[in-house]
Write a protein that holds these residues in place. Sequence first.
Motif, PDB file in Angstrom:
ATOM      1  N   ASN A   1       0.831  -1.205   0.000  1.00 17.94           N
ATOM      2  CA  ASN A   1       0.000   0.000   0.000  1.00 17.94           C
ATOM      3  C   ASN A   1       0.865   1.253   0.000  1.00 17.94           C
TER       4      ASN A   1
ATOM      5  N   ASP B   1      -3.843   3.987  -3.650  1.00 20.17           N
ATOM      6  CA  ASP B   1      -3.208   3.498  -2.424  1.00 20.17           C
ATOM      7  C   ASP B   1      -2.329   2.283  -2.699  1.00 20.17           C
TER       8      ASP B   1
ATOM      9  N   SER C   1      -2.168  -4.292   6.191  1.00 16.96           N
ATOM     10  CA  SER C   1      -2.118  -3.402   5.024  1.00 16.96           C
ATOM     11  C   SER C   1      -0.993  -3.792   4.080  1.00 16.96           C
TER      12      SER C   1
ATOM     13  N   SER D   1      -6.126  -3.370   2.113  1.00 15.85           N
ATOM     14  CA  SER D   1      -5.842  -1.946   2.218  1.00 15.85           C
ATOM     15  C   SER D   1      -6.446  -1.278   3.437  1.00 15.85           C
TER      16      SER D   1
END
Length: 516
Positions: A126, A158, A261, A277
């Motif tokens: 990310n 992202d 993440s 995410s």
Amino acid sequence: MKKILGITVLAAFIGGAAAIGGYKLFERNQTGSTISEKQNLYFANNPLKVTSAGAADFTQAAAAVAPGVVHIKTTYSTSDKSQGSSSPFDMMEDFFGGGGRQMQRQPRAASGSGVIISQDGYIVTNNHVVENAEKVEVVLTDRRKVEAKVIGRDPNTDLALIKVNATGLPVVKMGNSDNVQVGEWVLAVGFPLDLQTTVTAGIVSAKNRSIGIIGREQQGNEITEEEYREYQRTGKRPERPANTSIESFIQTDAAINPGNSGGALVNANGELVGINSAIASQSGYNQGYGFAIPVNLARKIVDDFMKYGSVKRGYIGVNFVPLSGDEKPEGIKTSEVSGLYVNDVVAKGAAEAAGLKSGDVIKKVDGIVINDSPDLQERVGRLNPGDKVKLTVLRDGALKDYTVTLKGEASINPNANTAATKSVEVSKLGATFVPATLAQKSKLGINSGVVVTSVTTGKAFDNIGVEKGLIITKVNGQPVNSVTDVQKALPQTRNGMVYMSGVTGQGTFNFSFPAQ
């Protein structure tokens, strides 16, 4: 006999030459220019030995994937502590809202996960895991620690691509996120809460989900008192940078927590279908709502970073409103309850060139029915300027197909690719600036910025050590893209201090000084 022997020797020679030639071809192909080529080559020689007949047994998939998911540890300079946007917790914390407990923002050290996608060290993760990090360290599953280089970051999705100097690494096979079905079993693999490799299971709860989190991170939500007074006086809404974020998450109830993440969401066949995410939670921990970026979108972003060093994104050039059975906003004149209502067409943009008009309702993209923004954004987000997309549009009660040739960012922002030819001085700062170019912003993974082109001796910037070449991204918390933005933001001080954020190729800087 001699003749037979000669034929045998000749055959052996030809076979050896073919083997050597084949090896050389294999060797050349090891440096495939796209991640798809690297993956195809790897799995042609290393077949994924995983099968799924629908039974809830994920031992093979977990064994295949876990070695290719890594622990990412990031550290930050002390000056970054006030920024509060680099921790893998931050993106999630913003989505938790005020109802959850307060988490420490911008720690000096944080962690996340990443997925190895090529033997030679490319890892996808990310953007918010590595953003503003002074150092990025990867802990491989064999416990080796290697420092990583950030190849590219894309705040709009992202996503980020990093690389470690290593070879022969285990690779996670990319699947096809278009084939993911609601109700399908999936695994989340990562390093939650600083634990070692953790595998959790759940199902796909929804697809094409937008939660508004990337757009908020990209643009900011705060409106200053001055902007609000101006809005009350004139009725003109405060200007904000165009929201070019792409959200079309795969939603899952597989347990995802802070630290997951950048980790892998895989199907029962051990194929990567998403990059984990964010989570939606009031407590800060898993409550059954996790969100992953589709791998088909991630593949395009990664390939762009490998080919160009930045993301090349195509735009249709329309503003639209998703339709529903609810009461429609003022100005929308249609009885349709599904599709995307075009309320504005960008002048000289791709849609205008193709013949689209305000009032059209977009019903399909390349033959696929669309009902909401993510349906369109994710599909177009995989394409490049110059690519063609077929839109099925409802106009005057009839459906008609239009072929749209996508254009680059300059088509929606004429100043996106060029900076002002002349620097403009801000006397209060003792410096001159030009707008950052699209190439500079894309390379550094930022959405706003002005470049310091000169610093006057004895003035504010010189006194605090600001040097030529620094890109100022925010002034008093406001994104700046022009000298006018800088001048408007300067009076918005806090406690008599001016706060600024800046970035160079070496990292992010935050500084403050007394207002004059």
